[in-house]
Design an enzyme around this catalytic site. Structure first.
Site, PDB file in Angstrom:
ATOM      1  N   GLN A   1       6.578   2.000   4.522  1.00 33.22           N
ATOM      2  CA  GLN A   1       5.618   3.106   4.569  1.00 33.22           C
ATOM      3  C   GLN A   1       4.904   3.206   3.229  1.00 33.22           C
ATOM      4  OE1 GLN A   1       7.555   6.793   6.544  1.00 33.22           O
ATOM      5  NE2 GLN A   1       9.232   5.510   5.861  1.00 33.22           N
ATOM      6  N   ASN A   2       5.365   2.415   2.265  1.00 34.31           N
ATOM      7  CA  ASN A   2       4.811   2.529   0.912  1.00 34.31           C
ATOM      8  C   ASN A   2       3.470   1.821   0.805  1.00 34.31           C
ATOM      9  OD1 ASN A   2       7.066   3.918   0.277  1.00 34.31           O
ATOM     10  ND2 ASN A   2       8.072   2.244  -0.813  1.00 34.31           N
TER      11      ASN A   2
ATOM     12  N   ASP B   1       2.419   1.002  -2.333  1.00 36.84           N
ATOM     13  CA  ASP B   1       2.489   0.160  -3.533  1.00 36.84           C
ATOM     14  C   ASP B   1       2.737  -1.289  -3.111  1.00 36.84           C
ATOM     15  OD1 ASP B   1       5.382  -0.551  -3.507  1.00 36.84           O
ATOM     16  OD2 ASP B   1       5.725   1.575  -3.892  1.00 36.84           O
TER      17      ASP B   1
ATOM     18  N   HIS C   1       1.398   1.936   6.519  1.00 40.65           N
ATOM     19  CA  HIS C   1       0.529   3.039   6.089  1.00 40.65           C
ATOM     20  C   HIS C   1      -0.577   2.586   5.153  1.00 40.65           C
ATOM     21  CE1 HIS C   1       3.774   6.315   7.094  1.00 40.65           C
ATOM     22  NE2 HIS C   1       3.138   5.881   8.147  1.00 40.65           N
TER      23      HIS C   1
ATOM     24  N   ALA D   1      18.866   3.673  -4.153  1.00 36.74           N
ATOM     25  CA  ALA D   1      18.548   2.418  -3.469  1.00 36.74           C
ATOM     26  C   ALA D   1      18.856   1.208  -4.353  1.00 36.74           C
ATOM     27  CB  ALA D   1      17.071   2.419  -3.063  1.00 36.74           C
TER      28      ALA D   1
HETATM   29  P1  NAD Z   1       9.434  10.995   1.028  1.00 36.63           P
HETATM   30  O1  NAD Z   1       8.996  11.245  -0.370  1.00 36.63           O
HETATM   31  O2  NAD Z   1       9.125  11.989   2.076  1.00 36.63           O
HETATM   32  O3  NAD Z   1      11.015  10.801   1.005  1.00 36.63           O
HETATM   33  C1  NAD Z   1      11.628   9.957   0.068  1.00 36.63           C
HETATM   34  C2  NAD Z   1      13.096   9.874   0.395  1.00 36.63           C
HETATM   35  O4  NAD Z   1      13.674   8.989  -0.534  1.00 36.63           O
HETATM   36  C3  NAD Z   1      13.843  11.206   0.281  1.00 36.63           C
HETATM   37  O5  NAD Z   1      14.705  11.364   1.406  1.00 36.63           O
HETATM   38  C4  NAD Z   1      14.655  11.040  -1.009  1.00 36.63           C
HETATM   39  O6  NAD Z   1      15.908  11.694  -0.953  1.00 36.63           O
HETATM   40  C5  NAD Z   1      14.859   9.550  -1.055  1.00 36.63           C
HETATM   41  N1  NAD Z   1      15.016   9.022  -2.407  1.00 36.63           N
HETATM   42  C6  NAD Z   1      14.486   9.467  -3.570  1.00 36.63           C
HETATM   43  N2  NAD Z   1      14.882   8.698  -4.587  1.00 36.63           N
HETATM   44  C7  NAD Z   1      15.676   7.732  -4.055  1.00 36.63           C
HETATM   45  C8  NAD Z   1      16.393   6.635  -4.600  1.00 36.63           C
HETATM   46  N3  NAD Z   1      16.382   6.353  -5.897  1.00 36.63           N
HETATM   47  N4  NAD Z   1      17.115   5.854  -3.767  1.00 36.63           N
HETATM   48  C9  NAD Z   1      17.151   6.111  -2.421  1.00 36.63           C
HETATM   49  N5  NAD Z   1      16.504   7.137  -1.850  1.00 36.63           N
HETATM   50  C10 NAD Z   1      15.768   7.934  -2.662  1.00 36.63           C
HETATM   51  O7  NAD Z   1       8.935   9.551   1.404  1.00 36.63           O
HETATM   52  P2  NAD Z   1       8.675   8.874   2.786  1.00 36.63           P
HETATM   53  O8  NAD Z   1       9.696   9.286   3.777  1.00 36.63           O
HETATM   54  O9  NAD Z   1       8.436   7.442   2.500  1.00 36.63           O
HETATM   55  O10 NAD Z   1       7.287   9.618   3.126  1.00 36.63           O
HETATM   56  C11 NAD Z   1       6.397   8.948   3.702  1.00 36.63           C
HETATM   57  C12 NAD Z   1       5.024   8.858   2.977  1.00 36.63           C
HETATM   58  O11 NAD Z   1       4.963   8.855   1.567  1.00 36.63           O
HETATM   59  C13 NAD Z   1       4.521   7.512   3.354  1.00 36.63           C
HETATM   60  O12 NAD Z   1       3.446   7.701   4.191  1.00 36.63           O
HETATM   61  C14 NAD Z   1       4.073   6.821   2.089  1.00 36.63           C
HETATM   62  O13 NAD Z   1       2.838   6.164   2.292  1.00 36.63           O
HETATM   63  C15 NAD Z   1       3.941   7.923   1.110  1.00 36.63           C
HETATM   64  N6  NAD Z   1       4.239   7.572  -0.284  1.00 36.63           N
HETATM   65  C16 NAD Z   1       4.293   6.265  -0.718  1.00 36.63           C
HETATM   66  C17 NAD Z   1       4.640   5.989  -2.043  1.00 36.63           C
HETATM   67  C18 NAD Z   1       4.687   4.559  -2.513  1.00 36.63           C
HETATM   68  O14 NAD Z   1       3.918   3.732  -2.038  1.00 36.63           O
HETATM   69  N7  NAD Z   1       5.588   4.208  -3.434  1.00 36.63           N
HETATM   70  C19 NAD Z   1       4.939   7.011  -2.910  1.00 36.63           C
HETATM   71  C20 NAD Z   1       4.866   8.335  -2.444  1.00 36.63           C
HETATM   72  C21 NAD Z   1       4.508   8.590  -1.125  1.00 36.63           C
END
Ligand code: NAD
Length: 235
Positions: free
Chosen positions: A91-92, A94, A109, A219
């Site tokens: 879903q990321n 990046d 996404h 993770a």
């Molecule tokens: P979210 O932010 O809603 O949830 C993140 C989850 O990861 C939470 O349950 C949290 O407890 C957990 N988490 C946080 N740190 C962690 C770690 N170190 N190890 C393991 N788990 C950890 O994110 P989501 O569910 O992916 O939300 C979806 C939307 O957010 C997507 O549509 C995505 O495109 C977007 N998004 C993407 C990025 C990216 O590309 N890196 C960043 C922010 C948001």
């Protein structure tokens, strides 16, 4: 339990958190200081294109200062070593999975390093800033926008995802809150098909009860341990 052959791994913002990329629901429910509705909906893009484009320009620029972490590397190692079916659905937006070397990967996404033409639908690789009114090289319209699937828009490659989950024996969810659909519903599709389901997340998520097993922790620790376990069982 049946032997594992085909695996689907769903990743969310949590897999990139240890690389220094903020998750979606940071403090106060904001994404990098913004309400999601202000930067991640078609209505926001119409109302204030400059703000939305700038938001993703900053996210794109920030990619230069981050690197894949142990979880991305472990999934890339699994991709190289696993002889059966594998699809990593992220879903990321990046590019850390591909920078770690993952190839059996799909960005449902969208992607920061891509631009979408709102006029002709062509997606092109894009680095650097993307001001509103940028021209599409394919059709010439001044209609390029960030290639991000906003709330209310259809995620990419749903047919491939449906097929992969329909044929998997193991579904693993990493670092996702279980709050954003349709991804949050994938575990139910996997359960319906009789696959084993495993969640790896920092804390219990909205979907934890739907998994056969939930492992809690970062993770960067959980994913390498799980990949080692899987590859060891295989030998
Ligand atoms: P979210 O932010 O809603 O949830 C993140 C989850 O990861 C939470 O349950 C949290 O407890 C957990 N988490 C946080 N740190 C962690 C770690 N170190 N190890 C393991 N788990 C950890 O994110 P989501 O569910 O992916 O939300 C979806 C939307 O957010 C997507 O549509 C995505 O495109 C977007 N998004 C993407 C990025 C990216 O590309 N890196 C960043 C922010 C948001």
């Amino acid at each position: 339990m049946q032997p594992v052959r085909n695996i689907v791994v769903l990743t969310g913002a949590g897999v990139s958190a240890e690389s220094g990329i903020a998750t979606f629901r940071g403090p106060g429910g904001l994404w990098e200081g913004h309400r999601v509705e202000d930067v991640c909906t078609p209505a926001a893009l119409r109302a204030d294109p400059a703000l939305v484009h700038r938001f993703y320009d900053l996210r794109r620029a920030a990619l230069g200062g981050v690197a894949p972490n142990a979880a991305h590397h472990a999934l890339a190692a699994l991709d190289r070593a696993w002889p059966g079916g594998l699809l990593i659905v992220t879903q990321n937006v990046d590019d850390l999975h591909e920078r770690a070397g993952a190839t059996r990967l799909l960005h449902m996404h969208g992607a920061l390093l891509s631009a979408l033409c709102a006029a002709c639908g062509v997606r092109t690789a894009h680095a650097g800033a993307l001001p509103p009114g940028s021209r599409c090289a394919a059709c010439g319209a001044a209609a390029l926008r960030p290639d991000i699937v906003f709330f209310g828009e259809m995620p990419y490659a749903m047919d491939r995802i449906v097929d992969a989950i329909g044929g998997c024996d193991l579904f693993v969810s990493v670092g996702t809150s279980g709050a954003v659909y349709p991804a949050a519903g994938f575990v139910e599709w996997a359960n319906d098909r009789g696959a084993a389901t495993l969640e790896l997340n920092l804390e219990r998520s909205a979907g934890s009860d739907r998994f056969d097993e939930s492992r809690l922790g970062p993770a960067g620790e959980l994913v390498p341990a799980w990949v080692d376990e899987l590859l060891r069982e295989r030998r």
